[in-house]
Design an enzyme around this catalytic site. Sequence first.
Site, PDB file in Angstrom:
ATOM      1  N   GLY A 239       0.738  -1.224   0.112  1.00 23.16           N
ATOM      2  CA  GLY A 239      -0.026   0.188  -0.032  1.00 23.16           C
ATOM      3  C   GLY A 239       1.016   1.453   0.150  1.00 23.16           C
ATOM      4  N   GLU A 274       4.177  -6.853   1.636  1.00 25.37           N
ATOM      5  CA  GLU A 274       3.970  -7.278  -0.015  1.00 25.37           C
ATOM      6  C   GLU A 274       3.329  -6.318  -0.511  1.00 25.37           C
ATOM      7  OE1 GLU A 274      -0.830  -8.386   0.544  1.00 25.37           O
ATOM      8  OE2 GLU A 274      -0.206  -9.899   2.003  1.00 25.37           O
ATOM      9  N   GLY A 276       3.723  -3.956  -4.420  1.00 34.03           N
ATOM     10  CA  GLY A 276       3.569  -3.539  -5.308  1.00 34.03           C
ATOM     11  C   GLY A 276       4.347  -2.852  -6.000  1.00 34.03           C
ATOM     12  N   ARG A 277       3.762  -1.433  -5.749  1.00 30.66           N
ATOM     13  CA  ARG A 277       3.777   0.153  -6.662  1.00 30.66           C
ATOM     14  C   ARG A 277       4.316   0.307  -6.420  1.00 30.66           C
ATOM     15  NH1 ARG A 277      -1.093   2.927  -8.120  1.00 30.66           N
ATOM     16  NH2 ARG A 277      -2.295   1.847  -6.404  1.00 30.66           N
ATOM     17  N   ARG A 313      -4.976   2.590 -16.104  1.00 32.69           N
ATOM     18  CA  ARG A 313      -5.335   3.753 -14.989  1.00 32.69           C
ATOM     19  C   ARG A 313      -6.158   4.693 -15.068  1.00 32.69           C
ATOM     20  NH1 ARG A 313      -1.570   5.397 -12.059  1.00 32.69           N
ATOM     21  NH2 ARG A 313      -2.836   4.707  -9.683  1.00 32.69           N
ATOM     22  N   TYR A 317      -9.056   5.252 -12.446  1.00 36.48           N
ATOM     23  CA  TYR A 317      -9.269   6.156 -11.227  1.00 36.48           C
ATOM     24  C   TYR A 317      -8.426   7.387 -11.499  1.00 36.48           C
ATOM     25  CZ  TYR A 317      -7.613   1.633 -11.005  1.00 36.48           C
ATOM     26  OH  TYR A 317      -7.162  -0.188 -10.317  1.00 36.48           O
ATOM     27  N   CYS A 345     -12.321   3.798 -28.959  1.00 33.81           N
ATOM     28  CA  CYS A 345     -13.299   4.466 -29.184  1.00 33.81           C
ATOM     29  C   CYS A 345     -14.508   4.088 -27.459  1.00 33.81           C
ATOM     30  CB  CYS A 345     -15.052   3.310 -29.970  1.00 33.81           C
ATOM     31  SG  CYS A 345     -14.305   3.281 -31.605  1.00 33.81           S
ATOM     32  N   GLU A 346     -13.974   5.552 -27.124  1.00 32.81           N
ATOM     33  CA  GLU A 346     -14.812   5.417 -25.022  1.00 32.81           C
ATOM     34  C   GLU A 346     -14.168   6.974 -25.041  1.00 32.81           C
ATOM     35  OE1 GLU A 346     -15.927   2.843 -22.722  1.00 32.81           O
ATOM     36  OE2 GLU A 346     -16.248   1.399 -23.940  1.00 32.81           O
ATOM     37  N   TYR A 374       0.442  -2.147 -12.425  1.00 31.57           N
ATOM     38  CA  TYR A 374      -0.802  -1.836 -12.405  1.00 31.57           C
ATOM     39  C   TYR A 374      -0.902  -1.639 -13.740  1.00 31.57           C
ATOM     40  CZ  TYR A 374      -1.450  -2.866  -7.611  1.00 31.57           C
ATOM     41  OH  TYR A 374      -1.062  -2.986  -6.180  1.00 31.57           O
TER      42      TYR A 374
HETATM   43  N1  LLP Z   1      -1.440  -6.929  -0.775  1.00 31.30           N
HETATM   44  C1  LLP Z   1      -3.169  -6.545  -1.462  1.00 31.30           C
HETATM   45  C2  LLP Z   1      -3.854  -8.085  -0.383  1.00 31.30           C
HETATM   46  C3  LLP Z   1      -3.576  -6.098  -2.521  1.00 31.30           C
HETATM   47  O1  LLP Z   1      -4.839  -5.891  -2.220  1.00 31.30           O
HETATM   48  C4  LLP Z   1      -2.815  -5.249  -2.470  1.00 31.30           C
HETATM   49  C5  LLP Z   1      -3.166  -4.327  -3.769  1.00 31.30           C
HETATM   50  C6  LLP Z   1      -1.067  -5.016  -2.419  1.00 31.30           C
HETATM   51  C7  LLP Z   1      -0.552  -5.878  -1.383  1.00 31.30           C
HETATM   52  C8  LLP Z   1      -0.079  -4.476  -3.405  1.00 31.30           C
HETATM   53  O2  LLP Z   1      -0.746  -2.801  -2.889  1.00 31.30           O
HETATM   54  P1  LLP Z   1       0.504  -1.684  -3.363  1.00 31.30           P
HETATM   55  O3  LLP Z   1       1.701  -1.603  -2.312  1.00 31.30           O
HETATM   56  O4  LLP Z   1       1.233  -2.350  -4.720  1.00 31.30           O
HETATM   57  O5  LLP Z   1      -0.276  -0.151  -3.418  1.00 31.30           O
HETATM   58  N2  LLP Z   1      -4.987  -1.629  -9.692  1.00 31.30           N
HETATM   59  C9  LLP Z   1      -5.193  -0.510  -9.391  1.00 31.30           C
HETATM   60  C10 LLP Z   1      -4.448  -0.747  -7.359  1.00 31.30           C
HETATM   61  C11 LLP Z   1      -4.999  -1.625  -6.563  1.00 31.30           C
HETATM   62  C12 LLP Z   1      -4.345  -2.868  -5.753  1.00 31.30           C
HETATM   63  C13 LLP Z   1      -5.016  -3.613  -5.206  1.00 31.30           C
HETATM   64  N3  LLP Z   1      -4.272  -4.472  -4.168  1.00 31.30           N
HETATM   65  C14 LLP Z   1      -4.540   0.743  -9.565  1.00 31.30           C
HETATM   66  O6  LLP Z   1      -4.008   0.576 -10.788  1.00 31.30           O
HETATM   67  O7  LLP Z   1      -3.693   2.086  -8.197  1.00 31.30           O
END
Ligand code: LLP
Length: 421
Positions: A239, A274, A276-277, A313, A317, A345-346, A374
């Site tokens: 997150g 966890e 990601g981003r 994205r 969002y 076409c959107e 993402y």
């Molecule tokens: N753990 C769980 C259970 C999650 O649901 C997520 C993201 C993460 C870890 C990783 O979160 P991060 O560190 O990447 O913030 N598609 C959206 C983001 C969706 C996030 C979903 N869950 C976007 O492009 O902003």
Amino acid sequence: MHHFNYRDGQLYCEGVDLQAVAEAVGTPFYAYSSATLCRHANVIADAFVGMDCLIAFSVKANGNLAVLKTLASQGCGADVVSGGELERALRAGIPADRIVFSGVGKTRDEMALALNVGIHQFNVESAAELAALSAVGAELDRVAPVALRVNPDVAAGGHPNISTGKSGDKFGVPWSDAAGLYEAMRSMPGVEAVGVDVHIGSQIDALGPMKLAFEKVVGMVRDLEAQGHKLSRIDLGGGLGIPYKDGDAPASPKAYADMIRSVTDGLGLQVILEPGRVIAGNAGILVSEVLYEKPAPDRTFLIVDAGMNDLMRPALYQAHHDIMPLQQVSEDMPRLTYDVVGPICESTDKFSTKAELPQLGSGQKIAIMSAGAYGAVLANQYNARPLVPEVLIKDDEFDVIRRRPSFEEMVMLEEMPDWLD
Ligand code: LLP
């Protein structure tokens, strides 16, 4: 911090001129920097040094096998949310005992797959899922290590669509049900409680809401331990936000780690994260070519060859992504105001509204920045457009790590019923 910079008037990724990649691969394409991926993984790992910590990269952010292998080489584990993501992580060489399985809707087949490979942990989100997992475990004569994902009722996240920790969200078990479920687990044959899990949202800039949620979870861990549960882990999800534009100031990995260090101090548990981003987001860009300039009464559209199907994205969002021309334009050149749009076409097929950019003409190329997380994973073939290739750059070399499918490959899974032939 990333490795996309101008050199001699051209945008480079590490030692590679992106214009040369565009000529070799064609546009649009995603390009990732290996050095940026590694750097981000190491910044996070260094921030937690000295702690018993598993950094489980969230595969949903970027599941390309070469990207996962790059991160595995830096010691990352994986957070997966489907059998497919689990297979990807394993294929990339991430050992099962460094993989956690999250998600509200795991199927029994997915549970069996994960149990058979010896997954580190299931993050379970409902009583019904817990019962199913126990049944699958018992059937396979295995015991599933479980952390219940709890819903702390704390709001956070960069957009309502990526906020997951409020009581009205579908995620996590309600706070007041958790203790009862841990109690129930004692007599369930196929599961064993090993920890508590929380994840409250994504693109979170401020540490306050996370701290509040984590403190609540630590309180729950202590209560559970007082009730005789022997826990060994606490999973604090992902997150952490990233800067998408000048002026964005998300908390640093160091500040995030220090907060977690203080909140979990003295617990003696493995801390699972966890991210990601924060690892992949600024390690990737989407390169696109300008097709046409189209004046309208109140604005000018710049029509590019990437669309919302390639990078969703902004449409999903209203997300901002900086746009940089591959060919550098001097600071003193006049700026024009463009709506940068794709060919889909959107009306939501728009990368930016009223962006201040140097004048760009047909054939010129742009980089849509911060698209490493993402981006490619959310892409689809809407309007029968092929998925765009992904390129991994390391030093002065680039490799296509997913090529563009041919039209034949795009229709390969479709079949004509006999009666239409
Ligand atoms: N753990 C769980 C259970 C999650 O649901 C997520 C993201 C993460 C870890 C990783 O979160 P991060 O560190 O990447 O913030 N598609 C959206 C983001 C969706 C996030 C979903 N869950 C976007 O492009 O902003």
